[in-house]
Every structure is written in structure tokens, then in C-alpha cells.
Design a protein around this motif. Sequence first.
Motif, PDB file in Angstrom:
ATOM      1  N   SER A  69      19.284  95.939  -1.098  1.00 54.76           N
ATOM      2  CA  SER A  69      18.994  97.183  -0.389  1.00 54.76           C
ATOM      3  C   SER A  69      19.005  98.405  -1.283  1.00 54.76           C
ATOM      4  CB  SER A  69      20.013  97.378   0.749  1.00 54.76           C
ATOM      5  OG  SER A  69      21.338  97.422   0.240  1.00 54.76           O
ATOM      6  N   THR A  70      19.606  98.323  -2.471  1.00 52.81           N
ATOM      7  CA  THR A  70      19.711  99.486  -3.352  1.00 52.81           C
ATOM      8  C   THR A  70      18.693  99.417  -4.490  1.00 52.81           C
ATOM      9  OG1 THR A  70      21.452  98.362  -4.604  1.00 52.81           O
ATOM     10  CG2 THR A  70      22.144  99.841  -2.836  1.00 52.81           C
ATOM     11  N   ARG A  71      17.472  99.064  -4.188  1.00 52.11           N
ATOM     12  CA  ARG A  71      16.386  99.027  -5.170  1.00 52.11           C
ATOM     13  C   ARG A  71      16.721  98.149  -6.371  1.00 52.11           C
ATOM     14  NH1 ARG A  71      14.662 105.126  -6.241  1.00 52.11           N
ATOM     15  NH2 ARG A  71      16.877 105.248  -6.714  1.00 52.11           N
ATOM     16  N   SER A  72      17.433  97.063  -6.124  1.00 54.51           N
ATOM     17  CA  SER A  72      17.734  96.097  -7.162  1.00 54.51           C
ATOM     18  C   SER A  72      17.360  94.710  -6.663  1.00 54.51           C
ATOM     19  CB  SER A  72      19.211  96.155  -7.563  1.00 54.51           C
ATOM     20  OG  SER A  72      20.044  96.013  -6.427  1.00 54.51           O
ATOM     21  N   GLY A 106      20.922 105.076 -11.494  1.00 56.21           N
ATOM     22  CA  GLY A 106      20.960 104.900 -10.047  1.00 56.21           C
ATOM     23  C   GLY A 106      21.974 105.800  -9.373  1.00 56.21           C
ATOM     24  N   ASP A 157       4.479 102.712 -13.944  1.00 54.86           N
ATOM     25  CA  ASP A 157       5.022 101.947 -12.833  1.00 54.86           C
ATOM     26  C   ASP A 157       5.001 100.459 -13.178  1.00 54.86           C
ATOM     27  OD1 ASP A 157       5.406 104.218 -11.345  1.00 54.86           O
ATOM     28  OD2 ASP A 157       3.439 104.108 -10.372  1.00 54.86           O
ATOM     29  N   SER A 191      25.251 101.539  -6.589  1.00 53.98           N
ATOM     30  CA  SER A 191      24.070 101.577  -7.442  1.00 53.98           C
ATOM     31  C   SER A 191      23.908 100.250  -8.167  1.00 53.98           C
ATOM     32  CB  SER A 191      24.180 102.720  -8.456  1.00 53.98           C
ATOM     33  OG  SER A 191      25.354 102.575  -9.238  1.00 53.98           O
ATOM     34  N   SER A 192      22.752 100.068  -8.786  1.00 56.34           N
ATOM     35  CA  SER A 192      22.475  98.822  -9.497  1.00 56.34           C
ATOM     36  C   SER A 192      23.435  98.676 -10.681  1.00 56.34           C
ATOM     37  CB  SER A 192      21.033  98.812 -10.007  1.00 56.34           C
ATOM     38  OG  SER A 192      20.129  98.936  -8.925  1.00 56.34           O
ATOM     39  N   ASN A 230      18.850  95.906 -11.709  1.00 51.47           N
ATOM     40  CA  ASN A 230      17.742  96.811 -11.441  1.00 51.47           C
ATOM     41  C   ASN A 230      16.455  96.263 -12.031  1.00 51.47           C
ATOM     42  OD1 ASN A 230      16.040  99.437 -12.292  1.00 51.47           O
ATOM     43  ND2 ASN A 230      17.283  99.887 -10.493  1.00 51.47           N
ATOM     44  N   ARG A 231      15.331  96.700 -11.488  1.00 52.53           N
ATOM     45  CA  ARG A 231      14.043  96.205 -11.978  1.00 52.53           C
ATOM     46  C   ARG A 231      13.860  96.497 -13.457  1.00 52.53           C
ATOM     47  NH1 ARG A 231      10.491  94.787 -14.313  1.00 52.53           N
ATOM     48  NH2 ARG A 231       8.293  94.469 -13.787  1.00 52.53           N
ATOM     49  N   GLU A 287      15.526  90.524  -2.654  1.00 48.74           N
ATOM     50  CA  GLU A 287      15.609  91.956  -2.927  1.00 48.74           C
ATOM     51  C   GLU A 287      16.879  92.516  -2.308  1.00 48.74           C
ATOM     52  OE1 GLU A 287      12.165  93.986  -1.611  1.00 48.74           O
ATOM     53  OE2 GLU A 287      10.784  92.919  -2.950  1.00 48.74           O
ATOM     54  N   PRO A 290       5.787  95.097  -9.152  1.00 45.38           N
ATOM     55  CA  PRO A 290       6.930  94.644  -8.346  1.00 45.38           C
ATOM     56  C   PRO A 290       7.237  93.180  -8.581  1.00 45.38           C
ATOM     57  CG  PRO A 290       4.958  94.857  -6.981  1.00 45.38           C
ATOM     58  CD  PRO A 290       4.606  95.412  -8.332  1.00 45.38           C
TER      59      PRO A 290
END
Length: 250
Positions: free
Chosen positions: A178-181, A60, A152, A53-54, A195-196, A176, A155
Motif C-alpha cells: 500500500s505504500t508504493r512498494s 519516502g 518514469d 515508508s519503503s 521500493n520500485r 504490491e 511498472p
Amino acid sequence: MSRTSAASLITQLKSMSARHGNPNVFVSDNGPPFTSAEVSAWLQEQGTTQRTSSPLYPQGNGLVERAVQTLKHLLVRGGDPYVALQSYRASPLAHGFSPAELLMGRRIQTRLPMSADVRRPHLVDRTAFAAKDASLKSRQASDFNSRHRALDAPPLVPGIPVFVPDRKEPGIVTAEHSTRSLIVETPSGSVLRRNRSALIVDPPAGPANAVDNGEPASPVQRPSPATPDPERSGRVTRSGRAVHTPIRFR
């Protein structure tokens, strides 16, 4: 587990793999045992993809965090831990199936009376289960966003300047993950994964954003934080002072 070394973790993973088979994907946080070379090598030998996770973002890994919280409540309030676990595994969840039924395809016998027809092994309708589970998760997400007024975030693409609050320094998004980070590189040469939600967009100002019309570019003037902005924020404190929106959120 009395020890959290890589060897102890691999022993527990072997026990679970012997019982349920090797997992396709192994998701964990960034704790030292999970990110060790020994664990990564063992997972690779089993043909398992490892994902973490991030960093600094416990949400996460929220599925495991929630499971730990549930088990803690059972152990504290249930008295006998095995009776508490049996009751939990035999109780139907919101989608209508119990954990034991989803895992083994049958209801388990408890101290409560149960007919033989109910305990007969059967296949769970995975299509109906997936639809019901997706509906419940969608409603939970909608309630959470409404309660916390979540929106939201735009991006972030490579090249956007950001500010890293936990390091108190700026950085540039380079890729970017692969784990949304996102991968961020700082002026000091550090390469971070965040993380974002852990990054603050820092709008660039100066000649880099000026239009090239043959004239010297002038820096973009940002409004002073002390300048009142009644159009953006009409709120006041209890003492009567105006509340101004921070520049980075405008």
C-alpha cells in the motif's frame, strides 16, 4: 527525547494527541519504536491508520526529513531556539501563509510591529492554498526530474523477476504494497518489501519465454558485455575506450 523506546514514543504521541487530536493516518519510517507491537496497538486503539515508508528509501519519508533539516539549521544559526522557532512560525511560506496561520488561523505577534487587523483571526482559503501548494510541488518535481534526468520506470506487476541489490540475490515480485512498494520473494525464502527504485528488472531468458511451436525451445542469447555496441552508446572515456550500456539497461 532522551530515550527512543516504545513507551517514551507513546508518551510523546499522547501529548500531541491531547493538543491537536488523534491523527487519521500516522506515517513513519521503519524504525524499531514505530514498528513495535506496543505502538501499533496504541494507534489502533486511537482509530489511527499506521503507514510506514519503503525500507531503505528515505525519500519516502521526505517531508519529515526536510523538517528535521530545517529545524537543525534554525537551532545552529538562530542562537536562542525559541526566538528562532517563533520567527520561523511567523514567516510566510512560498504559498503566502505562515505555519502558525495555517495551524491556528491567525498571525502570531513577534517583536516586529504588526497592526491589530493583521492579527485578527480568520479562515485560510483552503482552496487557494491547495492550488498554490500543488503548483509549487509540481514545479519542484519538474525541476528535480530535469536536473537529474529522471524518467518514469516501467511498472512491476506480480510475477516479474527482479534483482535485489542490497541482498545481492534475485527475486520474484509477488504483490504490491500500500505504500508504493513491492513485495519480493527470494529463492532463499525471504519475503522483502522494497521500493520500485531499489529493484533492478532482470529480463528472463530461456525456455520460459520461447514460443511453443512444437520444437525444442532454445535459450535466448544475450549479447556479450564486451561486444562493442556503437548504436546504443557512442560515448568514450578520456582514455579513448568505448562506454557500453549494461545489459540490464538495454
